[in-house]
Motif scaffolding. Sequence first.
Motif, short mmCIF file in Angstrom:
data_model
loop_
_atom_site.label_atom_id
_atom_site.label_comp_id
_atom_site.label_asym_id
_atom_site.label_seq_id
_atom_site.Cartn_x
_atom_site.Cartn_y
_atom_site.Cartn_z
N LYS A 35 0.83 -1.20 0.00
CA LYS A 35 0.00 0.00 0.00
C LYS A 35 0.88 1.26 0.00
O LYS A 35 0.63 2.21 -0.75
CB LYS A 35 -0.88 -0.03 1.26
CG LYS A 35 -2.13 0.80 1.17
CD LYS A 35 -3.02 0.56 2.40
CE LYS A 35 -3.91 1.76 2.68
NZ LYS A 35 -4.73 1.57 3.90
N HIS A 75 3.22 12.76 5.17
CA HIS A 75 1.93 12.30 4.63
C HIS A 75 1.20 11.51 5.72
O HIS A 75 1.78 10.63 6.36
CB HIS A 75 2.20 11.41 3.41
CG HIS A 75 0.96 10.99 2.68
ND1 HIS A 75 0.05 10.11 3.20
CD2 HIS A 75 0.49 11.35 1.46
CE1 HIS A 75 -0.93 9.93 2.32
NE2 HIS A 75 -0.68 10.67 1.26
N GLU A 77 -1.11 9.04 5.98
CA GLU A 77 -1.13 7.56 6.00
C GLU A 77 0.26 6.97 6.21
O GLU A 77 0.43 5.95 6.88
CB GLU A 77 -1.71 7.02 4.68
CG GLU A 77 -3.21 7.22 4.56
CD GLU A 77 -3.71 6.72 3.21
OE1 GLU A 77 -3.69 5.50 2.99
OE2 GLU A 77 -4.09 7.56 2.37
N HIS A 78 1.23 7.65 5.64
CA HIS A 78 2.62 7.19 5.79
C HIS A 78 3.09 7.36 7.24
O HIS A 78 3.82 6.53 7.78
CB HIS A 78 3.53 7.95 4.81
CG HIS A 78 4.94 7.45 4.78
ND1 HIS A 78 6.01 8.25 4.47
CD2 HIS A 78 5.47 6.21 5.03
CE1 HIS A 78 7.13 7.54 4.52
NE2 HIS A 78 6.83 6.30 4.85
#
Lengths: 109, 109
Positions: A35, A75, A77-78
Amino acid sequence: MKFMIAKTPPPPYYAVIFTSVRSEGDQGYSEMSEKMMALAKKQPGFLGVESSREYLGITVSYWKDPDSIRRWKEHAEHTLARQKGREVWYRQFKTRIAKVERDYEFDNY
Amino acid sequence: MKFMIAKTPPPPYYAVIFTSVRSEGDQGYSEMSEKMMALAKKQPGFLGVESSREYLGITVSYWKDPDSIRRWKEHAEHTLARQKGREVWYRQFKTRIAKVERDYEFDNY
């Protein structure tokens, strides 16, 4: 995932060298890894990525400039994935930010 | 060979990122690879090395400065090995010379 040699533009550009030792078991790592790889490829300034793991894992991602790297680090989600990396997936890692000054290649295909 | 995360000094220092795809069969590669690894470790300015291969091989060696890298590139035995690399062992490779500007690490052992 099968990685090839990244087709990067002429230097200068930046490399993030991420070297790691995994903890035991998958624990959702493979799914998150794929992902994050897909997400990284969509970021502004992303130039390519190379990865390989035996005992030691080495992932080198290439970026246009330090700003692109900073934005990807921050970021949302990161950031969550990086936090889980520290808590669950990695025993040990080291990240190095480096400016690629020159490169050369050989292709016998 | 089992590689660990290299214990490098605080930046700045240099990285040689060598990414490669091997040709078929060993053809003396493993022996030469171990020999070159041992020889590299003895060179002035050598700081450490990390390596991993799945389909793609990634070897990152760390050096004090560009002069150390140049001297190792021009080392007689290494020059012969590099030549055989092009003729026999590698289908494809890319070498990137990069200046490590910062690093950070995590250790949960």
